[in-house]
Design a protein around this motif. Structure first.
Motif, PDB file in Angstrom:
ATOM      1  N   ARG A   1       0.801  -1.216   0.000  1.00 44.52           N
ATOM      2  CA  ARG A   1       0.000   0.000   0.000  1.00 44.52           C
ATOM      3  C   ARG A   1       0.841   1.276   0.000  1.00 44.52           C
ATOM      4  NH1 ARG A   1      -4.518  -1.757  -2.175  1.00 44.52           N
ATOM      5  NH2 ARG A   1      -5.602  -3.343  -0.915  1.00 44.52           N
ATOM      6  N   ARG A   2       2.107   1.131  -0.379  1.00 46.76           N
ATOM      7  CA  ARG A   2       2.972   2.311  -0.452  1.00 46.76           C
ATOM      8  C   ARG A   2       2.400   3.368  -1.394  1.00 46.76           C
ATOM      9  NH1 ARG A   2       8.614   3.164   0.107  1.00 46.76           N
ATOM     10  NH2 ARG A   2       8.843   0.922   0.524  1.00 46.76           N
ATOM     11  N   ASP A   3       1.863   2.941  -2.534  1.00 48.06           N
ATOM     12  CA  ASP A   3       1.348   3.897  -3.507  1.00 48.06           C
ATOM     13  C   ASP A   3       0.162   4.683  -2.941  1.00 48.06           C
ATOM     14  OD1 ASP A   3      -0.168   1.525  -3.460  1.00 48.06           O
ATOM     15  OD2 ASP A   3      -0.950   1.891  -5.475  1.00 48.06           O
ATOM     16  N   VAL A   4      -0.661   4.000  -2.142  1.00 46.22           N
ATOM     17  CA  VAL A   4      -1.804   4.687  -1.525  1.00 46.22           C
ATOM     18  C   VAL A   4      -1.310   5.749  -0.560  1.00 46.22           C
ATOM     19  CG1 VAL A   4      -3.887   4.396  -0.131  1.00 46.22           C
ATOM     20  CG2 VAL A   4      -3.209   2.615  -1.755  1.00 46.22           C
ATOM     21  N   TRP A   5      -0.326   5.391   0.251  1.00 44.78           N
ATOM     22  CA  TRP A   5       0.192   6.353   1.219  1.00 44.78           C
ATOM     23  C   TRP A   5       0.852   7.543   0.514  1.00 44.78           C
ATOM     24  CZ3 TRP A   5      -0.711   7.893   5.797  1.00 44.78           C
ATOM     25  CH2 TRP A   5       0.170   8.778   6.418  1.00 44.78           C
ATOM     26  N   GLU A   6       1.631   7.283  -0.506  1.00 47.94           N
ATOM     27  CA  GLU A   6       2.308   8.371  -1.217  1.00 47.94           C
ATOM     28  C   GLU A   6       1.295   9.293  -1.891  1.00 47.94           C
ATOM     29  OE1 GLU A   6       5.093   6.353  -3.726  1.00 47.94           O
ATOM     30  OE2 GLU A   6       6.552   6.077  -2.090  1.00 47.94           O
ATOM     31  N   ARG A   7       0.172   8.747  -2.313  1.00 49.26           N
ATOM     32  CA  ARG A   7      -0.901   9.569  -2.867  1.00 49.26           C
ATOM     33  C   ARG A   7      -1.470  10.505  -1.792  1.00 49.26           C
ATOM     34  NH1 ARG A   7      -3.830   5.545  -5.176  1.00 49.26           N
ATOM     35  NH2 ARG A   7      -5.512   5.404  -3.653  1.00 49.26           N
ATOM     36  N   LEU A   8      -1.640   9.989  -0.592  1.00 52.34           N
ATOM     37  CA  LEU A   8      -2.139  10.812   0.512  1.00 52.34           C
ATOM     38  C   LEU A   8      -1.130  11.898   0.888  1.00 52.34           C
ATOM     39  CD1 LEU A   8      -3.661   8.007   2.769  1.00 52.34           C
ATOM     40  CD2 LEU A   8      -4.930   9.825   1.609  1.00 52.34           C
ATOM     41  N   VAL A   9       0.143  11.544   0.892  1.00 54.60           N
ATOM     42  CA  VAL A   9       1.187  12.523   1.213  1.00 54.60           C
ATOM     43  C   VAL A   9       1.156  13.686   0.230  1.00 54.60           C
ATOM     44  CG1 VAL A   9       3.683  12.899   1.320  1.00 54.60           C
ATOM     45  CG2 VAL A   9       2.685  10.857   2.370  1.00 54.60           C
ATOM     46  N   ALA A  10       1.048  13.364  -1.052  1.00 62.18           N
ATOM     47  CA  ALA A  10       1.029  14.402  -2.083  1.00 62.18           C
ATOM     48  C   ALA A  10      -0.231  15.267  -1.999  1.00 62.18           C
ATOM     49  CB  ALA A  10       1.134  13.766  -3.463  1.00 62.18           C
ATOM     50  N   ARG A  11      -1.376  14.664  -1.798  1.00 64.60           N
ATOM     51  CA  ARG A  11      -2.629  15.405  -1.790  1.00 64.60           C
ATOM     52  C   ARG A  11      -2.746  16.343  -0.591  1.00 64.60           C
ATOM     53  NH1 ARG A  11      -7.307  11.704  -0.887  1.00 64.60           N
ATOM     54  NH2 ARG A  11      -6.604  10.829  -2.880  1.00 64.60           N
ATOM     55  N   HIS A  12      -2.268  15.882   0.575  1.00 65.00           N
ATOM     56  CA  HIS A  12      -2.459  16.657   1.800  1.00 65.00           C
ATOM     57  C   HIS A  12      -1.199  17.384   2.264  1.00 65.00           C
ATOM     58  CE1 HIS A  12      -6.483  14.995   2.480  1.00 65.00           C
ATOM     59  NE2 HIS A  12      -5.993  13.821   2.125  1.00 65.00           N
ATOM     60  N   GLY A  13      -0.121  17.277   1.505  1.00 64.90           N
ATOM     61  CA  GLY A  13       1.114  17.948   1.907  1.00 64.90           C
ATOM     62  C   GLY A  13       1.660  17.413   3.219  1.00 64.90           C
ATOM     63  N   LEU A  14       1.633  16.084   3.376  1.00 62.27           N
ATOM     64  CA  LEU A  14       2.089  15.478   4.621  1.00 62.27           C
ATOM     65  C   LEU A  14       3.608  15.452   4.703  1.00 62.27           C
ATOM     66  CD1 LEU A  14      -0.323  12.400   4.823  1.00 62.27           C
ATOM     67  CD2 LEU A  14      -0.690  14.733   5.664  1.00 62.27           C
ATOM     68  N   VAL A  15       4.095  15.277   5.927  1.00 59.10           N
ATOM     69  CA  VAL A  15       5.533  15.133   6.137  1.00 59.10           C
ATOM     70  C   VAL A  15       6.025  13.944   5.308  1.00 59.10           C
ATOM     71  CG1 VAL A  15       7.329  14.639   7.825  1.00 59.10           C
ATOM     72  CG2 VAL A  15       5.367  16.065   8.468  1.00 59.10           C
ATOM     73  N   PRO A  16       6.997  14.139   4.431  1.00 59.76           N
ATOM     74  CA  PRO A  16       7.420  13.072   3.509  1.00 59.76           C
ATOM     75  C   PRO A  16       8.316  12.034   4.180  1.00 59.76           C
ATOM     76  CG  PRO A  16       8.731  15.031   3.135  1.00 59.76           C
ATOM     77  CD  PRO A  16       7.721  15.404   4.190  1.00 59.76           C
ATOM     78  N   THR A  17       7.722  11.194   4.988  1.00 60.05           N
ATOM     79  CA  THR A  17       8.459  10.144   5.687  1.00 60.05           C
ATOM     80  C   THR A  17       8.555   8.902   4.814  1.00 60.05           C
ATOM     81  OG1 THR A  17       7.532  10.951   7.766  1.00 60.05           O
ATOM     82  CG2 THR A  17       8.533   8.759   7.795  1.00 60.05           C
ATOM     83  N   PRO A  18       9.727   8.301   4.672  1.00 61.99           N
ATOM     84  CA  PRO A  18       9.829   7.047   3.917  1.00 61.99           C
ATOM     85  C   PRO A  18       8.851   6.013   4.473  1.00 61.99           C
ATOM     86  CG  PRO A  18      12.009   7.903   4.402  1.00 61.99           C
ATOM     87  CD  PRO A  18      11.044   8.754   5.161  1.00 61.99           C
ATOM     88  N   TYR A  19       8.147   5.337   3.610  1.00 64.27           N
ATOM     89  CA  TYR A  19       7.089   4.422   4.027  1.00 64.27           C
ATOM     90  C   TYR A  19       7.616   3.342   4.982  1.00 64.27           C
ATOM     91  CZ  TYR A  19       2.870   1.525   3.596  1.00 64.27           C
ATOM     92  OH  TYR A  19       1.726   0.804   3.850  1.00 64.27           O
ATOM     93  N   GLU A  20       8.826   2.863   4.728  1.00 61.56           N
ATOM     94  CA  GLU A  20       9.372   1.797   5.565  1.00 61.56           C
ATOM     95  C   GLU A  20       9.726   2.291   6.969  1.00 61.56           C
ATOM     96  OE1 GLU A  20      12.630   3.385   2.844  1.00 61.56           O
ATOM     97  OE2 GLU A  20      10.524   2.761   2.670  1.00 61.56           O
ATOM     98  N   ASP A  21       9.850   3.617   7.158  1.00 62.46           N
ATOM     99  CA  ASP A  21      10.144   4.179   8.473  1.00 62.46           C
ATOM    100  C   ASP A  21       8.892   4.626   9.218  1.00 62.46           C
ATOM    101  OD1 ASP A  21      12.833   3.835   7.988  1.00 62.46           O
ATOM    102  OD2 ASP A  21      13.184   5.909   7.367  1.00 62.46           O
ATOM    103  N   LEU A  22       7.766   4.556   8.562  1.00 56.30           N
ATOM    104  CA  LEU A  22       6.545   5.144   9.107  1.00 56.30           C
ATOM    105  C   LEU A  22       5.910   4.291  10.192  1.00 56.30           C
ATOM    106  CD1 LEU A  22       4.737   7.674   8.502  1.00 56.30           C
ATOM    107  CD2 LEU A  22       3.376   6.163   7.038  1.00 56.30           C
ATOM    108  N   VAL A  23       5.819   2.998   9.948  1.00 59.32           N
ATOM    109  CA  VAL A  23       5.055   2.100  10.815  1.00 59.32           C
ATOM    110  C   VAL A  23       5.751   0.749  10.914  1.00 59.32           C
ATOM    111  CG1 VAL A  23       2.865   0.862  11.094  1.00 59.32           C
ATOM    112  CG2 VAL A  23       2.856   3.187  10.199  1.00 59.32           C
ATOM    113  N   GLY A  24       5.679   0.151  12.101  1.00 53.86           N
ATOM    114  CA  GLY A  24       6.119  -1.232  12.275  1.00 53.86           C
ATOM    115  C   GLY A  24       4.910  -2.143  12.204  1.00 53.86           C
ATOM    116  N   TRP A  25       4.547  -2.575  10.984  1.00 53.98           N
ATOM    117  CA  TRP A  25       3.332  -3.364  10.813  1.00 53.98           C
ATOM    118  C   TRP A  25       3.396  -4.694  11.548  1.00 53.98           C
ATOM    119  CZ3 TRP A  25      -0.385  -0.444   9.408  1.00 53.98           C
ATOM    120  CH2 TRP A  25      -0.196   0.599   8.473  1.00 53.98           C
ATOM    121  N   GLY A  26       4.565  -5.301  11.612  1.00 54.68           N
ATOM    122  CA  GLY A  26       4.690  -6.568  12.311  1.00 54.68           C
ATOM    123  C   GLY A  26       4.376  -6.443  13.791  1.00 54.68           C
TER     124      GLY A  26
END
Length: 364
Positions: free
Chosen positions: A287-312
């Motif tokens: 779901r990286r593409d979904v998150w990057e779409r949200l970042v672009a649309r809302h001007g979110l802090v551009p955090t690398p997706y792999e650093d954002l959340v520990g899904w495990g």
């Protein structure tokens, strides 16, 4: 170092604190809490510089003894150490070796610098009671015996007590559970798991579903707010009652995800639905593409997706179908009685994440 204010300007300095792991959710909040208190010189140690900080940053790699000693040479005034550094490894033996090593390198580096160390705060967690293995005695108490499985928490504590006895400083061990608060790159942070999972679900037009097991949906759980833990850390560093003690630190209440997830959905402007088990680590990787779409649309802090959340980590918590409850009576009786309503606090933190443009606004 935090800029002096009219309130604290001219006051006698209380001490100098070094917070290791200052880039993580626990360390960042501990450093910030000390920085708010008058009279403290605050250094935060991490390998990467934080985006924003009200303290001095030290870029020191604690994995190597010589590198740590060289990096801590300028910290010869440190009176208080808050040890929040952590490194993940695949086996219990490796986990202990690396994390005990970092603690030893820090203590020895400060001693080599001539630091007049007075107090060390060490963090543990539910693994001290066997929470990572399944059922354990609840409510867990600090007097509960250790489990037989090797555990780096025990090894760190044994080292710390041995060195404290040799060098004459005080120590306190704090045991939070499910720490929530904002910090990028920290894998054990349920706040970011839930907030990002909800944002992606909403973007996909899906209701908010609890992504774990039915047993976990109904089990009792608890969390520790990072700001509350930071306040407990400052308290422990100066309270005579905390000398040599171990304390459970949580918000003081318990929760069931069955009650909280519908409340989260209402607050975030989403529909809610019945639980649906989802292997988060696998499902969210795509779901990286979904998150990057949200970042672009809302001007979110551009955090690398792999650093954002520990899904495990989120997947582990949401599939743990047993009660996880710790007693905080010992801490309250010792003099730290701070507590929070966990549901209210989650909603406040969701709003803070949106205000800081970490996640999309609820109306987005």
């Amino acid at each position: 170092m935090a800029e002096p204010t009219e309130e604290n300007r001219g006051m006698t300095e209380q001490g100098s604190v070094l917070v290791t792991g200052a880039g993580g959710v626990i360390g960042a909040h501990a450093a910030a809490e000390y920085a708010k208190a008058p009279g403290w010189r605050v250094r935060g140690l991490s390998r990467r510089a934080p985006r924003e900080a009200g303290w001095e940053h030290l870029a020191v790699d604690l994995l190597d003894a010589d590198t740590a000693r060289a990096g801590l040479a300028e910290a010869g005034d440190v009176t208080h150490l808050v040890f929040g550094a952590y490194a993940e490894r695949p086996t219990a033996r490796e986990l202990s070796a690396v994390n005990v090593g970092m603690l030893r390198h820090t203590l020895d580096g400060l001693a080599a610098a001539g630091a007049p160390l007075e107090h060390v705060t060490l963090y543990q967690g539910g693994k001290a009671y066997g929470a990572h293995m399944g059922f354990f005695n609840t409510p867990a108490k600090e007097t509960d015996p250790r489990i037989v499985q090797p555990n780096f928490y025990y090894d760190q504590e044994d080292l710390l007590r041995e060195v404290a006895a040799e060098r004459g400083f005080r120590l306190t061990v704090l045991r939070p559970e499910g720490v929530i608060g904002y910090a990028v790159g920290n894998p054990m942070n349920l706040l970011m798991v839930i907030a990002v999972y909800a944002a992606i679900s909403k973007e996909l037009g899906q209701p908010l579903r609890f992504p774990g097991s039915l047993a976990a949906y109904d089990a009792l759980y608890q969390v520790t707010d990072a700001e509350l833990l930071a306040r407990a850390t400052v308290w422990a560093g100066g309270a005579p009652a905390a000398d040599g003690e171990v304390y459970n630190v949580t918000n003081g209440d318990q929760l069931r995800w069955r009650h909280l997830f519908p409340a989260f959905a209402r607050h975030l402007g989403m529909e809610s639905a019945e639980p649906q088990p989802v292997p988060l680590a696998e499902a969210m990787a795509d779901r990286r593409d979904v998150w990057e779409r949200l970042v672009a649309r809302h001007g979110l802090v551009p955090t690398p997706y792999e650093d954002l959340v520990g899904w495990g980590f989120g997947e582990f918590i949401f599939t743990s179908g047993f009660d996880n409850v710790s007693s905080t009576i010992k801490l309250r009786q010792a003099g730290f009685a701070d507590c929070l309503d966990t549901e209210d606090r989650f909603l406040q933190l969701f709003d803070q994440l949106a205000e800081r443009r970490v996640v999309p606004p609820p109306a987005g």
